[in-house]
Design an enzyme around this catalytic site. Sequence first.
Site, PDB file in Angstrom:
ATOM      1  N   ASP A 123     136.420  67.010  16.416  1.00  0.00           N
ATOM      2  CA  ASP A 123     137.274  68.218  15.794  1.00  0.00           C
ATOM      3  C   ASP A 123     136.648  69.277  16.749  1.00  0.00           C
ATOM      4  OD1 ASP A 123     138.961  67.035  13.807  1.00  0.00           O
ATOM      5  OD2 ASP A 123     137.367  66.933  12.488  1.00  0.00           O
ATOM      6  N   ASP A 181     145.480  63.300  14.120  1.00  0.00           N
ATOM      7  CA  ASP A 181     145.101  64.677  14.144  1.00  0.00           C
ATOM      8  C   ASP A 181     144.267  64.795  15.568  1.00  0.00           C
ATOM      9  OD1 ASP A 181     145.190  63.391  11.785  1.00  0.00           O
ATOM     10  OD2 ASP A 181     143.932  65.086  10.851  1.00  0.00           O
TER      11      ASP A 181
HETATM   12  N1  GLY Z   1     142.524  66.951  10.447  1.00  0.00           N
HETATM   13  C1  GLY Z   1     142.464  66.605   9.257  1.00  0.00           C
HETATM   14  C2  GLY Z   1     143.652  67.343   8.610  1.00  0.00           C
HETATM   15  O1  GLY Z   1     144.717  67.580   9.056  1.00  0.00           O
HETATM   16  O2  GLY Z   1     143.640  67.189   7.179  1.00  0.00           O
END
Ligand code: GLY
Length: 403
Positions: A123, A181
């Site tokens: 992330d 994501d």
């Molecule tokens: N990246 C995690 C979400 O969108 O909840």
Amino acid sequence: MKLKRLFIYVVIGVIALNHCIAQDHAYLKADKQLLNVIQKNFKDADAQYKIMAKQLAPGEFPKSYDEATKKLVTSNSGWWCSGFYSGTLLLLYEQSHDPALLTEANHAMDGLVKEQYNTHTHDLGFMMYNSFGNANRVEPKPEYKQILINSAKSLSTRFNPKVGCIKSWESKPSDFLVIIDNMMNLELLFLATHETSDSSFYKIAVTHANTTIKNHYRPDYSSYHVINYNPETGAVQQRKTAQGYANESAWGRGQVWGLYGFTVMYRETKDKKYLEQAEHIAQFILTNPNLPGDKIPYWDFNDPAIPNTYRDASAGAIMASALLELCRYADKKEAIAYFNTAQTIIKNLSSTAYKAAPGTNGGFILQHSVGNLPQKSEIDVPLSYADYYFAEAMKRYQQFAAK
Ligand code: GLY
């Protein structure tokens, strides 16, 4: 002499190419009334974020707000959302130039800086690009650039060439989990390419995106949330969900992460296949019978309880921001549809149905997002990323104001 001429041709070529990519979209005009609403939204958001800042202890990053206890829900710097707070403050600062917002953003980034060396998360784009990337845009500094390059290096350590992807989540050794994501973390790699001229970042981003097109998308251009690859062979072992309604459903935020991610891929590579992918995803979303009239998606496009289920304002905000970039690259008919949809979203998120009354909501701008419904976590609450992408969408909309 010959070299000089060649250089001039190259410069002319690059200018012409850029002109073709960002088409002339003079017909896309921001609505004056909505621009006034946006101005007020930004003013209200300044006041909200000052309220939020007062509730934060050192080292805490806002995630959400618990209405029952009237307390902010916070995280440490390692949580995927830790960059949104400073990112939003910087977007607000760009509007008002209120130094208190910049000071608070810098304060938050001081607590975040160590994450540049974190190799245990995919992330880093969310965490570092949205914070230090914005900071570097607002006030470019060599130390910001170095932090971003280091972050990109940390992210790159998670790339497996056999799979052709960056690993998202840790699991058992025979698993290699990649979530949609992750498309959002690639922008950081492009920034590192620009800053270092090291093409390895670029190659990782392109390979990850190509593998994602191949394995994450269904024929209707909806996406799976999670693909489990064999880390030795790269074969797909499972296609499933974690945050959606079902393995075969279209999780709302997942669809818009992909939309945003492939739009960035086109901007950065100029490869038409990414534009086509983004437009196919847009088509899936915009023509979906379960997309409500106000264009704020339900948390999952396939929840059988629709219309008696939750909306996800964060998905609406991300979608508006993505469409306001995508419309610049699209042909007229599609560009108008994307622009109008984004406009409708911003209008509706600005209404009392979604925008919190001043002084409420723990200082967050928006209400009614969904984090992780299957885990019964963050249901119908404010979320830091909903605010971030709402601020970004409003900024992007302002760029369509008549000059
Ligand atoms: N990246 C995690 C979400 O969108 O909840």
